[in-house]
Design a protein around this motif. Structure first.
Motif, PDB file in Angstrom:
ATOM      1  N   ARG A  92       0.837  -1.206   0.000  1.00  0.00           N
ATOM      2  CA  ARG A  92       0.000   0.000   0.000  1.00  0.00           C
ATOM      3  C   ARG A  92       0.872   1.256   0.000  1.00  0.00           C
ATOM      4  O   ARG A  92       0.581   2.222  -0.705  1.00  0.00           O
ATOM      5  N   ARG A 102     -14.574   0.897   0.719  1.00  0.00           N
ATOM      6  CA  ARG A 102     -15.206  -0.365   1.131  1.00  0.00           C
ATOM      7  C   ARG A 102     -16.728  -0.201   1.152  1.00  0.00           C
ATOM      8  O   ARG A 102     -17.280   0.333   2.108  1.00  0.00           O
ATOM      9  N   ARG A 130     -11.625   4.781   3.892  1.00  0.00           N
ATOM     10  CA  ARG A 130     -10.638   4.606   4.957  1.00  0.00           C
ATOM     11  C   ARG A 130      -9.281   5.129   4.498  1.00  0.00           C
ATOM     12  O   ARG A 130      -8.800   4.730   3.427  1.00  0.00           O
ATOM     13  N   ILE A 270     -12.356  -7.554   1.959  1.00  0.00           N
ATOM     14  CA  ILE A 270     -11.889  -6.942   3.216  1.00  0.00           C
ATOM     15  C   ILE A 270     -11.520  -7.995   4.259  1.00  0.00           C
ATOM     16  O   ILE A 270     -10.882  -7.694   5.249  1.00  0.00           O
TER      17      ILE A 270
HETATM   18  C1  IPM Z   1      -7.380  -5.262   6.193  1.00  0.00           C
HETATM   19  C2  IPM Z   1      -6.472  -6.008   7.145  1.00  0.00           C
HETATM   20  C3  IPM Z   1      -5.121  -5.348   7.201  1.00  0.00           C
HETATM   21  C4  IPM Z   1      -5.329  -3.936   7.776  1.00  0.00           C
HETATM   22  C5  IPM Z   1      -4.028  -6.077   7.984  1.00  0.00           C
HETATM   23  C6  IPM Z   1      -3.894  -7.504   7.559  1.00  0.00           C
HETATM   24  C7  IPM Z   1      -2.716  -5.377   7.876  1.00  0.00           C
HETATM   25  O1  IPM Z   1      -7.060  -6.114   8.404  1.00  0.00           O
HETATM   26  O2  IPM Z   1      -7.019  -5.119   5.020  1.00  0.00           O
HETATM   27  O3  IPM Z   1      -8.462  -4.847   6.594  1.00  0.00           O
HETATM   28  O4  IPM Z   1      -5.466  -3.780   8.986  1.00  0.00           O
HETATM   29  O5  IPM Z   1      -5.357  -3.012   6.982  1.00  0.00           O
END
Ligand code: IPM
Ligand code: NAD
Ligand code: MN
Length: 363
Positions: A92, A102, A130, A270
């Motif tokens: 990311r 989402r 988010r 998700i």
């Molecule tokens: C998500 C997951 C990730 C996050 C983890 C696995 C790093 O929970 O994609 O929602 O917290 O972003």
């Protein structure tokens, strides 16, 4: 168009395979010439290459038009120093994917899929935006035997850019943004709130309100229709979006798009790697397939193909070939096959319609 597949761990490969088959069907039937390239990320990448995000994966992703990801993580790597989740966070960051979209909605007539009472679930349609590359996830971390800290920082610029994404998205929906923070306690939230208010001035047609995260967590499942676009920081968004999956009925239904300023986006369900059901062909493939639909629309600009895939997904949810999380007894691969059968039928109906229109014109 090159699509990089990152199946990852646990149920990741199972659900990604079903999504890939849908994309292949669309590619064949609509002449899209998709080229797929599979790479490793997460635990499997640690096992194979010694790190959760190998250089070859980064290279392929940078060159891609879009990336479809499954899930990372699992008990096998839980006590390792290098964790699979680090690969996802690094991906990311490397691709600059600061906004994570989402969506969750309750399809009319399918209120029974939700554990919420039908009159509460009915008509819910929420988009969580988010922030994805800031906050405590990415701040300095310290850990000793007796004390630990995760620094949470946000700059005005980081808040502004994700707020613009939320306000623009609201313009294509019901024109309401609820910004969620903890401004009664946190300094980062005070800056967040001020900045969101400043950005909102550029969108006078969009209504803005604010909620504290604790109260939003309650309202989300008490009055889901109260929300249109829910804008929030990285960790709050992670938690609230899992909670939001209850509205639709299963975390296995929810998709996401992670986007930045140009460059390829990452599209992924998700949910996580679901170690409790992994390897058993039990996972719900809908979140991965809905992510493929977001990939088509937001990643490749193929709006028509995305709409057909979404419609086939809705058709399947109205049917009886459902995975266990939706109250059925179908396997992951059987539900995937059913979605493709319905997709095929919709494509055939569309082709027949096009043929009819052109023969009518000829006549
Ligand atoms: C998500 C997951 C990730 C996050 C983890 C696995 C790093 O929970 O994609 O929602 O917290 O972003
Ligand atoms: P999870 O989302 O993997 O599972 C939570 C519950 O939901 C489990 O009971 C699981 O069986 C169920 N579930 C999840 N997806 C499903 C699907 N498609 N169909 C049916 N049921 C489904 O969360 P967790 O158990 O907290 O985490 C497991 C691992 O996944 C951890 O290592 C975590 O770090 C990782 N994780 C990765 C991502 C990601 O890759 N984006 C997201 C969340 C968690
Ligand atoms: Mn999560």
């Amino acid at each position: 168009m090159k699509i990089v597949l990152l199946p990852g761990d646990g149920i990741g490969p199972e659900v990604t395979q079903q999504a890939r088959l849908c994309l292949e069907l669309l590619s064949d039937r609509c002449g899209l010439n998709f080229v797929f390239e599979e790479r490793s990320i997460g635990g499997i990448a640690i096992d194979r290459h010694g790190k959760p995000l190998p250089q070859a994966t980064i290279g392929a992703c940078v060159e891609a038009d879009a990336i479809l990801l499954g899930a990372v993580g699992g008990p096998a790597w839980d006590s390792a120093k290098l964790r699979p989740e680090m690969g996802l966070l690094e991906l990311r960051a490397v691709l600059g994917l600061y906004a994570n979209l989402r969506p969750a909605r309750v399809i009319k007539g399918l209120e029974h899929l939700s554990p919420l009472r039908p009159e509460i679930a009915e008509g819910a349609d929420v988009l969580v935006v988010r922030e994805l590359t800031g906050g405590s996830y990415f701040g300095e971390k310290k850990l000793s035997d007796c004390v630990a800290s995760d620094l949470c920082t946000y700059t005005r610029a980081e808040v502004e850019r994700v707020a613009h994404v939320a306000f623009k998205a609201a313009r294509g929906r019901s024109k309401r943004v609820t910004s969620v923070d903890k401004a009664n306690v946190l300094a980062t939230s005070k800056l967040w709130r001020r900045t969101v208010e400043d950005v909102a001035r550029g969108y006078p047609d969009v209504a803005l309100d604010h909620m504290y995260v604790d109260s939003a967590a309650m309202a989300l499942v008490m009055h889901p229709r109260r929300f249109d676009v829910l804008l929030t920081e990285n960790m709050f968004g992670d938690i609230l979006s899992d909670e939001m999956s209850v509205i639709a009925g299963s975390i296995g239904l929810l998709a996401s798009a992670s986007i930045g300023d140009g460059g390829p986006g990452v599209f992924e369900p998700i949910h996580g790697s679901a170690p409790d059901i992994a390897g058993k062909d039990l996972a719900n493939p809908c979140g991965a397939i809905a992510s493929a639909a977001m990939l088509l629309e937001d990643g490749l600009g193929l709006t028509g193909e995305a709409a057909i895939l979404r419609a086939a997904l809705d058709d399947a949810l109205r049917g009886t070939v459902l995975t266990a999380d939706l109250g059925g007894d179908a396997s992951c691969s059987a539900m995937g096959a059913e979605i493709r059968r319905l997709l095929d039928a919709r494509l055939a109906a569309r082709d027949a319609h096009v043929d009819l229109m052109s023969s009518n014109r000829g006549f």
